[in-house]
Motif scaffolding. Structure first.
Motif, short mmCIF file in Angstrom:
data_model
loop_
_atom_site.label_atom_id
_atom_site.label_comp_id
_atom_site.label_asym_id
_atom_site.label_seq_id
_atom_site.Cartn_x
_atom_site.Cartn_y
_atom_site.Cartn_z
N LEU A 92 11.90 3.65 1.02
CA LEU A 92 10.94 2.64 1.46
C LEU A 92 11.67 1.29 1.49
O LEU A 92 11.83 0.65 0.45
CB LEU A 92 9.74 2.58 0.51
N PRO A 93 12.11 0.86 2.68
CA PRO A 93 12.84 -0.42 2.75
C PRO A 93 11.95 -1.60 2.38
O PRO A 93 10.73 -1.57 2.63
CB PRO A 93 13.26 -0.50 4.24
N PRO A 94 12.51 -2.64 1.76
CA PRO A 94 11.73 -3.85 1.49
C PRO A 94 11.17 -4.42 2.79
O PRO A 94 11.84 -4.41 3.82
CB PRO A 94 12.76 -4.80 0.87
N TRP A 95 9.95 -4.94 2.74
CA TRP A 95 9.29 -5.35 3.98
C TRP A 95 10.02 -6.50 4.66
O TRP A 95 9.98 -6.61 5.89
CB TRP A 95 7.83 -5.72 3.70
N LYS A 96 10.72 -7.32 3.90
CA LYS A 96 11.45 -8.43 4.51
C LYS A 96 12.66 -7.95 5.31
O LYS A 96 13.20 -8.71 6.13
CB LYS A 96 11.91 -9.41 3.43
N MET A 113 0.83 -1.20 0.00
CA MET A 113 0.00 0.00 0.00
C MET A 113 0.87 1.26 0.00
O MET A 113 0.57 2.24 -0.71
CB MET A 113 -0.92 0.01 1.22
N LEU A 114 1.96 1.25 0.76
CA LEU A 114 2.88 2.39 0.74
C LEU A 114 3.44 2.61 -0.67
O LEU A 114 3.54 3.74 -1.14
CB LEU A 114 4.03 2.14 1.73
N ARG A 115 3.78 1.52 -1.33
CA ARG A 115 4.32 1.62 -2.68
C ARG A 115 3.27 2.15 -3.65
O ARG A 115 3.57 2.98 -4.52
CB ARG A 115 4.81 0.25 -3.13
#
Length: 576
Positions: A389-393, A367-369
């Protein structure tokens, strides 16, 4: 002694041989000059005789949305001196005259005139009428040359957005650099044959290539709203002792930027005396952690996923443990039961984390993306940044909580304004734009291509988030200082710790407020950002009043009337 008469025949033979030798030398040299080396000498003669001259093209203007010029090109004359043409007896008089007319030091001019090794010495630039006055003195060796000069009638009005040009007329920053080729046009050129005195030789050949004038660029910026935004943010930055501030005004239905102001702003009439740091448009180049203004994305993700409804009740404590850290709520309070609408209205960090946990890291990241985080907004502005925006992992244990309320991601002011434009526009994101169009070959306006439109969330989600943001501006919300009499206003405060490379950690705060009006029929989005304030630091206290001033002016300037409707009641706490 017997004298013998000379032999006339031998003398004649010797004389003829000598004459033949001399003539052969001359003939050989003549063959060399006119035969073998003729092209070399012809080229050298042409070089000395033919003068090449650049014919400058007029640079196009930059105007606001109503055609008011923000950057324009004016005709000027460069006054120059040919020291070889000024007789020694006249040097003092010429220096005195030029010093008086152009306001230049007499000693410097005298020194330049005395250097007869130069044939062209520029002294100063004046308008055409003043140039005629200088030439009317009739001094030999003093002349003028047609030139253009860039002028910025508004001074610092949208200074960092517009940018400026260098001494050669080329763009160095801002839109002047981004659209340099379009604005600059193409210089012309002419060549003429002149004699030793510099006068044109009659009846000789000449060539001329006409210049192509630059095209005008019309912006989406409204000059009056821009001025009001600059005034409001400059006053608040000074009042709070803040480092910098920015304000953005956007049209909800088109994504066009109506105003983009910074404090301090760059004075384009005096840009050369400022540091390169002050040339930067901070609204698109400075990245910061958005804080609670980011909660609208978490709210949209929760509602869009179906995991949460506006009436969903959360038991909200004063703190919450995330991995190895205990995170505090935005304000101290006893444990309370808030609806999700109440979580957003009261800007509860703990309640937002609880909602985010129902969504999950991957869906929240997506959603942020979709709202534009981690990518450039697409306005095509100078030094436009994408944020982080860091990767969620790769989220740490605490980041899985803090990102939900806007700490752990970085954005620009333009990216944040775009988020609220998306919500206000029923969930459709329109890429921000600042160029309304350009002039064509015939001088008519050629509109810019429509901006990219992307469906981010559904209309229902956008409408429900809007109602939550209205509650945030109510008496029970954190943004009540942003309310405007007679209008329905939706908005959100933001107070984030500010990372500063100078102290290698979090030092100070970023105070923000973003919102739109009229809330039930949105037309304008306004975002105010204040960096590192020293007197107060909450977004609801120092950024919301800026929003109110700018939005009020913009609504009146654009003749946007109140809708005349009443906002529906929104339940903040369970049991109400």
């Amino acid at each position: 002694m017997v004298l013998h008469l000379g032999n006339p025949g031998r003398r004649i033979s010797i004389g003829l041989i000598a004459m033949t030798f001399v003539l052969s030398v001359f003939a050989g040299r003549l063959v060399q000059l006119q035969g073998l080396d003729s092209k070399v000498y012809m080229a050298e003669a042409a070089r000395q005789r033919v003068q090449e001259e650049r014919i400058p093209a007029r640079r196009g203007s930059i105007t606001d949305v109503n055609g008011h010029e923000l950057a324009l090109t004016v005709e000027v004359r460069e006054i120059f001196v040919d020291p070889l043409e000024v007789t020694p007896a006249k040097r003092a008089q010429v220096a005195a005259m030029l010093a008086a007319e152009l306001g230049k030091p007499k000693e410097w001019i005298a020194a330049e005139i005395a250097d007869t090794g130069k044939r062209y010495v520029p002294i100063g630039t004046v308008d055409p009428i003043h140039a005629q006055k200088v030439l009317a003195h009739g001094f030999k060796g003093v002349g003028s040359r047609h030139e253009y000069r860039r002028d910025y009638p508004g001074g610092d009005l949208a200074g960092t957005l517009i940018g400026f040009v260098g001494d050669d007329g080329g763009g160095l920053s801002g839109l002047e650099l981004v659209h340099d080729k379009l604005l600059a046009g193409r210089d012309g050129q002419q060549s003429i044959e002149t004699g030793r005195d510099g006068q044109r030789i009659p009846m000789t050949r000449s060539t001329r290539r006409q210049p192509v004038e630059g095209r005008d660029v019309r912006l989406t910026i409204d000059r009056d709203v821009q001025w009001a935004a600059q005034q409001a943010i400059a006053e608040q930055v000074a009042e709070t002792g803040a480092r910098t501030g920015s304000v953005i005004v956007m049209d909800v239905q088109t994504g066009q930027v109506v105003a983009i102001a910074n404090a301090p702003e760059l004075d384009l009439k005096d840009w050369a005396k400022t540091s390169a740091e002050s040339w930067v448009n901070r609204a698109v180049a400075d990245v910061f952690e958005p804080g609670s203004t980011n909660k609208v994305i978490t709210a949209a993700a929760a509602l869009e996923s179906g995991a949460v409804r506006p009436e969903t009740v959360f038991t909200v404590a004063d703190d919450i443990r995330c991995a190895d850290k205990v995170l505090r709520d935005s304000h101290p309070h006893p444990t309370e039961r808030l609806t999700f609408s109440g979580v957003v209205a009261t800007s509860s960090n703990v309640g937002t984390i609880l909602a985010a946990q129902k969504v999950g890291d991957e869906k929240l990241h997506e959603m942020l993306r979709r709202f534009g985080f981690g990518a450039k907004p697409g306005a095509g502005l100078y030094r436009e940044e994408a944020g982080l925006l860091p990767p969620w992992k790769e989220w740490s244990g605490s980041q899985r909580c803090t990102i939900a309320y806007g700490q752990g991601v970085s954005v620009t002011a333009l990216q944040t304004a775009s988020v609220y434009q998306t919500i206000a526009n029923g969930g459709v994101r329109i890429a921000p734009s600042v160029v309304a169009g350009t002039t064509g070959a015939d001088g008519s306006l050629v509109p810019a291509a429509p901006a990219k439109r992307t469906r981010v969330v559904g209309e229902r989600t956008a409408r429900e988030v809007s109602l939550m943001l209205e509650a945030a501006v109510s008496a029970e919300g954190t943004g009540n200082l942003a309310s405007i009499e007679g209008y329905r206003v939706a908005g959100k405060t933001g107070t984030a710790m500010r990372y500063d490379a100078a102290c290698q950690g979090y030092c100070g705060y970023t105070a923000t407020f973003a919102g739109f009006a009229p809330a039930d029929k949105p037309r304008l989005v306004v975002l105010a950002v204040i960096q590192d304030p020293r007197k107060g630091h909450y977004g609801g206290e120092i950024a919301a009043p800026v929003f109110k001033k700018v939005m009020t002016f913009a609504l009146k300037s654009r003749k946007i009337p109140p809708t005349g409707t009443e906002p529906p009641a929104v339940r903040i706490r369970a049991g109400e």
